[in-house]
Design an enzyme around this catalytic site. Sequence first.
Site, PDB file in Angstrom:
ATOM      1  N   MET A 220      10.701 -22.715  21.302  1.00 35.92           N
ATOM      2  CA  MET A 220      11.551 -22.522  20.116  1.00 35.92           C
ATOM      3  C   MET A 220      12.575 -21.404  20.339  1.00 35.92           C
ATOM      4  O   MET A 220      12.659 -20.824  21.419  1.00 35.92           O
ATOM      5  CB  MET A 220      10.686 -22.188  18.906  1.00 35.92           C
ATOM      6  CG  MET A 220      10.054 -23.392  18.262  1.00 35.92           C
ATOM      7  SD  MET A 220       9.203 -22.881  16.755  1.00 35.92           S
ATOM      8  CE  MET A 220       8.915 -24.474  16.004  1.00 35.92           C
ATOM      9  N   GLY A 221      13.307 -21.086  19.272  1.00 37.78           N
ATOM     10  CA  GLY A 221      14.301 -20.016  19.347  1.00 37.78           C
ATOM     11  C   GLY A 221      15.588 -20.383  18.629  1.00 37.78           C
ATOM     12  O   GLY A 221      16.529 -19.607  18.610  1.00 37.78           O
TER      13      GLY A 221
ATOM     14  N   ILE B 271       3.099 -24.383  17.361  1.00 35.19           N
ATOM     15  CA  ILE B 271       1.954 -23.588  17.834  1.00 35.19           C
ATOM     16  C   ILE B 271       2.416 -22.175  18.207  1.00 35.19           C
ATOM     17  O   ILE B 271       1.669 -21.207  18.119  1.00 35.19           O
ATOM     18  CB  ILE B 271       1.262 -24.298  19.017  1.00 35.19           C
ATOM     19  CG1 ILE B 271      -0.155 -23.790  19.198  1.00 35.19           C
ATOM     20  CG2 ILE B 271       2.047 -24.169  20.304  1.00 35.19           C
ATOM     21  CD1 ILE B 271      -0.995 -24.665  20.090  1.00 35.19           C
TER      22      ILE B 271
ATOM     23  N   ASP C 177      12.334 -15.789  16.655  1.00 35.09           N
ATOM     24  CA  ASP C 177      13.533 -15.980  17.494  1.00 35.09           C
ATOM     25  C   ASP C 177      14.074 -14.655  18.046  1.00 35.09           C
ATOM     26  O   ASP C 177      14.782 -14.648  19.050  1.00 35.09           O
ATOM     27  CB  ASP C 177      14.639 -16.675  16.694  1.00 35.09           C
ATOM     28  CG  ASP C 177      14.188 -18.014  16.142  1.00 35.09           C
ATOM     29  OD1 ASP C 177      13.203 -18.559  16.664  1.00 35.09           O
ATOM     30  OD2 ASP C 177      14.824 -18.512  15.190  1.00 35.09           O
TER      31      ASP C 177
ATOM     32  N   ARG D  25       0.824  -1.225   0.000  1.00 34.93           N
ATOM     33  CA  ARG D  25       0.000   0.000   0.000  1.00 34.93           C
ATOM     34  C   ARG D  25       0.852   1.266   0.000  1.00 34.93           C
ATOM     35  O   ARG D  25       0.526   2.240  -0.662  1.00 34.93           O
ATOM     36  CB  ARG D  25      -0.981  -0.035   1.166  1.00 34.93           C
ATOM     37  CG  ARG D  25      -2.006  -1.154   0.931  1.00 34.93           C
ATOM     38  CD  ARG D  25      -3.257  -1.000   1.716  1.00 34.93           C
ATOM     39  NE  ARG D  25      -4.268  -1.931   1.201  1.00 34.93           N
ATOM     40  CZ  ARG D  25      -5.385  -2.233   1.821  1.00 34.93           C
ATOM     41  NH1 ARG D  25      -5.665  -1.679   2.981  1.00 34.93           N
ATOM     42  NH2 ARG D  25      -6.239  -3.077   1.279  1.00 34.93           N
TER      43      ARG D  25
ATOM     44  N   ARG E 261       4.311 -20.274  16.576  1.00 38.44           N
ATOM     45  CA  ARG E 261       4.440 -19.410  15.402  1.00 38.44           C
ATOM     46  C   ARG E 261       3.101 -19.032  14.798  1.00 38.44           C
ATOM     47  O   ARG E 261       3.057 -18.232  13.856  1.00 38.44           O
ATOM     48  CB  ARG E 261       5.269 -20.134  14.327  1.00 38.44           C
ATOM     49  CG  ARG E 261       6.715 -20.002  14.525  1.00 38.44           C
ATOM     50  CD  ARG E 261       7.592 -20.123  13.317  1.00 38.44           C
ATOM     51  NE  ARG E 261       7.242 -20.908  12.194  1.00 38.44           N
ATOM     52  CZ  ARG E 261       8.030 -21.846  11.637  1.00 38.44           C
ATOM     53  NH1 ARG E 261       9.195 -22.117  12.184  1.00 38.44           N
ATOM     54  NH2 ARG E 261       7.672 -22.476  10.561  1.00 38.44           N
TER      55      ARG E 261
ATOM     56  N   ASP F  22      17.910 -13.789   9.818  1.00 34.51           N
ATOM     57  CA  ASP F  22      19.308 -13.554   9.440  1.00 34.51           C
ATOM     58  C   ASP F  22      19.737 -14.314   8.181  1.00 34.51           C
ATOM     59  O   ASP F  22      20.495 -13.790   7.364  1.00 34.51           O
ATOM     60  CB  ASP F  22      20.250 -13.854  10.623  1.00 34.51           C
ATOM     61  CG  ASP F  22      20.028 -15.235  11.213  1.00 34.51           C
ATOM     62  OD1 ASP F  22      19.126 -15.964  10.749  1.00 34.51           O
ATOM     63  OD2 ASP F  22      20.772 -15.595  12.146  1.00 34.51           O
TER      64      ASP F  22
HETATM   65  O1  F6P Z   1      13.441 -19.563  13.097  1.00 34.81           O
HETATM   66  C1  F6P Z   1      12.146 -19.765  13.531  1.00 34.81           C
HETATM   67  C2  F6P Z   1      11.986 -21.180  14.028  1.00 34.81           C
HETATM   68  O2  F6P Z   1      10.632 -21.321  14.459  1.00 34.81           O
HETATM   69  C3  F6P Z   1      12.941 -21.599  15.128  1.00 34.81           C
HETATM   70  O3  F6P Z   1      12.588 -21.135  16.398  1.00 34.81           O
HETATM   71  C4  F6P Z   1      12.878 -23.086  15.004  1.00 34.81           C
HETATM   72  O4  F6P Z   1      14.043 -23.707  15.498  1.00 34.81           O
HETATM   73  C5  F6P Z   1      12.759 -23.285  13.517  1.00 34.81           C
HETATM   74  O5  F6P Z   1      12.216 -22.090  12.983  1.00 34.81           O
HETATM   75  C6  F6P Z   1      11.886 -24.433  13.103  1.00 34.81           C
HETATM   76  O6  F6P Z   1      11.973 -24.535  11.728  1.00 34.81           O
HETATM   77  P1  F6P Z   1      10.972 -25.369  10.851  1.00 34.81           P
HETATM   78  O7  F6P Z   1       9.638 -24.696  10.894  1.00 34.81           O
HETATM   79  O8  F6P Z   1      11.562 -25.371   9.499  1.00 34.81           O
HETATM   80  O9  F6P Z   1      10.889 -26.726  11.478  1.00 34.81           O
END
Ligand code: F6P
Length: 320
Positions: A170-171, A251, A128, A25, A253, A103
């Site tokens: 995660m992370g 979950i 992350d 936009r 994400r 990154d």
């Molecule tokens: O980088 C984001 C992330 O969710 C990390 O925290 C995790 O280790 C990774 O991606 C998982 O990757 P995928 O969804 O490919 O299994």
Amino acid sequence: MQRIGLLTSGGDAPGMNAAIRAVVRKGIYHGLEVTGIMRGLAGFIDGDMQPMNIGSVADIIHRGGTILRTARSDAFTTREGRAMASENVERFRLQGLVVIGGDGSFEAARVFHEEYGLPVVGIPATIDNDIAGTEACIGFDTAVNNVVDAITKIRDTATSHERTFIVEVMGRNSGFIALQAGLAGGAESILIPELPYSVDDVCQRLMRGYRRGKLHSLIVVAEGVGSGIDIGKEIKARTGFDTKVTILGHIQRGGTPTAVDCILGSRFGAKAVELLMDGKKKVAIGLVSGNLVQWNLGNTNIKPREIDMEVYRLAGILSI
Ligand code: F6P
């Protein structure tokens, strides 16, 4: 600048759609044509690209995931893969590219710029939150809220059964989700890959809590530390406590992005367009002390962000 491309790359992050909407936009507002590249760098190589208009980003700001979809592309790490992508730059006559990702995606954008000269702007988006040039990445706030929500639910059952729970989050190699969610969720111990830990200390904290009548304990473990299941077994063996493990997984994400992530996505997206129009060649956006900043996508600048020791120490003090 008349035509720009836009892609999301790497793991999806809630709030990416807000950034997509803002790029499209804001770009159209300034008379640019915006081409959406599907499936991240994989779609860039395949030419899976289509023009976007104001309507194509309607009703997406509150949706998790990314409407452009995403991928982790091994092919783009090869010269052949990038050469194919450069053909699509010609074919679609792109004069700039916005890369929304983490990154790895920034590194890909940097290399592509250095080889083919296409101006690139990176928008930090990863749950992350591990990019040094910014205090906040799109998706992190939502992920932390998802984890705190889960911890709160687990606490109910942990108290009822007088159990110890390990919650693995995660992370990747970073502990930001674990640290922030552990602090917000009142975890007894937080284990993160940036700092050494000892199972002895964790057990002593658990025993201390037990002696003063605590009915449950929650330990948040970042996946980069190792297996939550193994740590749980060790704690059970040493303390004899009824110990359960929950691995939250993907979950974290998903779901509706928080307002914080929608706002961040909107601000980052609009800023990316401005930077391309200003003639910037190879930069990323960041948020520092509430202000939008730009930083050079140099090969030594794309590095992990350091953990905030003050927050870590505070979490330890408050969970005695
Ligand atoms: O980088 C984001 C992330 O969710 C990390 O925290 C995790 O280790 C990774 O991606 C998982 O990757 P995928 O969804 O490919 O299994």
